[in-house]
Scaffold this active site. Structure first.
Site, mmCIF file in Angstrom:
data_model
loop_
_atom_site.group_PDB
_atom_site.id
_atom_site.type_symbol
_atom_site.label_atom_id
_atom_site.label_comp_id
_atom_site.label_asym_id
_atom_site.label_seq_id
_atom_site.Cartn_x
_atom_site.Cartn_y
_atom_site.Cartn_z
ATOM 1 N N GLY A 212 0.822 -1.217 0.000
ATOM 2 C CA GLY A 212 0.000 0.000 0.000
ATOM 3 C C GLY A 212 0.847 1.253 0.000
ATOM 4 O O GLY A 212 1.758 1.398 -0.817
ATOM 5 N N GLY A 241 -4.226 -1.401 -7.067
ATOM 6 C CA GLY A 241 -3.452 -2.627 -7.276
ATOM 7 C C GLY A 241 -3.486 -3.046 -8.737
ATOM 8 O O GLY A 241 -2.480 -3.491 -9.300
ATOM 9 N N ASP A 242 -4.636 -2.900 -9.358
ATOM 10 C CA ASP A 242 -4.754 -3.282 -10.773
ATOM 11 C C ASP A 242 -3.884 -2.385 -11.642
ATOM 12 O O ASP A 242 -3.237 -2.857 -12.587
ATOM 13 C CB ASP A 242 -6.219 -3.187 -11.226
ATOM 14 C CG ASP A 242 -7.097 -4.154 -10.454
ATOM 15 O OD1 ASP A 242 -6.606 -5.247 -10.110
ATOM 16 O OD2 ASP A 242 -8.258 -3.818 -10.178
HETATM 17 O O1 RIB Z 1 -9.334 -4.390 -7.773
HETATM 18 C C1 RIB Z 1 -10.481 -3.607 -7.753
HETATM 19 C C2 RIB Z 1 -11.629 -4.371 -8.299
HETATM 20 O O2 RIB Z 1 -11.907 -5.425 -7.445
HETATM 21 C C3 RIB Z 1 -12.911 -3.575 -8.403
HETATM 22 O O3 RIB Z 1 -13.043 -2.865 -9.609
HETATM 23 C C4 RIB Z 1 -13.963 -4.625 -8.216
HETATM 24 O O4 RIB Z 1 -14.563 -5.007 -9.413
HETATM 25 C C5 RIB Z 1 -13.266 -5.802 -7.541
HETATM 26 O O5 RIB Z 1 -13.314 -6.905 -8.291
#
Ligand code: RIB
Length: 292
Positions: A212, A241-242
């Protein structure tokens, strides 16, 4: 341009903001409600496309309004949807998000994401041709992650596993993945019974623990390294994170060093939290480079 394949979930996020989370049995008044595109797979695909990669998304949506919104959103962001399948008899995946007290809590209903099965991957096999990297997460069946790890291993394609949400991962997948990016909670599940620091050392330059606001920790074979994150005023941390995973994959597949790739990804992730919604703040390439 590098070719990235994202195999994963595509969902609609149903986001409620409130001043606090309700207690068990309590009803409170919220402040706002919005529906926005989300799902860890889709978020990573959109983030990578905004950063300039040629992105192919492999996944499933329902034949409903949410599914159509997701497909339109991919097109708007330049993500290739040739391998996306609208499936019948099941609704599009949804994530039920509460934003309160500076953080989110999320319940995911998989819906059509359950259909991203090994059989489905079998049908999409030519997506792997000339792929520079494959990204996968855990909102789709575990058998699919196993199968994709095997395929990538056989074909010599680097695989980045983002083991979120948390669930046990087989030793075979851990061995076959090229990069693994758990947060601290996911690392504890991934290496259950082992010391996470020891695991990081054993899997040097492979396991990257995202901590984080502290940054990202890994072992470079000689020593443990913490690459600090950038400090920003966070509006919504959903999707940070994505964004990190996508940017890390883009930078690595372009041949940047691990350290430079983490820095690039940390910067992208820090920009992503400055706006509402998982994809709302995901930066373009120019925005990341301009701010580094
Ligand atoms: O990583 C964030 C995502 O996790 C959100 O957009 C939600 O869809 C969950 O799956």
């Amino acid at each position: 341009m590098t070719k990235l394949v994202v195999i994963g979930s595509s969902s609609i996020d149903l986001v409620v903001t409130a001043h606090k989370r309700p207690e068990k049995g309590e009803t409170i008044l919220g402040e706002s409600f919005k529906t926005v595109p989300g799902g860890k797979g889709a978020n990573q695909a959109v983030a990578a496309a905004r950063l300039g990669a040629d992105v192919y998304m492999v996944g499933c949506v329902g034949q409903d309004d949410f599914g159509r919104t997701i497909l339109e959103n991919f097109k708007k962001n330049g993500v290739n949807t040739e391998y996306m399948e609208p499936v019948t008899d099941i609704e599009t995946g949804t994530a039920h998000i509460t934003l309160a007290e500076g953080d989110n809590s999320i319940i995911v209903v998989q819906g059509a994401n359950k259909y991203v099965s090994p059989d489905y991957i079998e049908k999409a096999m030519d997506v792997f041709d000339n792929a520079d990297m494959v990204l996968i997460q855990q909102e789709i069946p575990a058998e699919t992650v196993e199968y994709v790890a095997e395929i990538c291993n056989e074909k010599g394609i680097p695989l980045l596993l983002n083991p979120a949400p948390s669930r046990p991962v087989s030793q075979a997948v851990i061995e076959k993945a090229t990069y693994i990016t758990p947060n601290e909670t996911e690392a504890a599940v991934l290496f259950a019974g082992e010391n996470a620091k020891e695991a990081m050392k054993k899997y040097h330059n492979k396991v990257f623990i995202t901590e984080g606001s502290k940054g990202v920790r890994f072992h470079d074979g000689q020593k443990e390294v913490l690459v600090p994150s950038y400090k920003v005023e966070a509006v919504d941390t959903t999707g940070a994170g994505d964004t990190f995973n996508a940017a890390f994959a883009v930078a690595l597949s372009e041949g940047k060093s691990i350290q430079d790739s983490i820095q690039f990804a940390n910067r992208a992730a820090s920009l992503s939290v400055t706006k509402f919604g998982a994809q709302g703040g995901m930066p373009t390439r120019a925005e990341v480079e301009g701010s580094l």
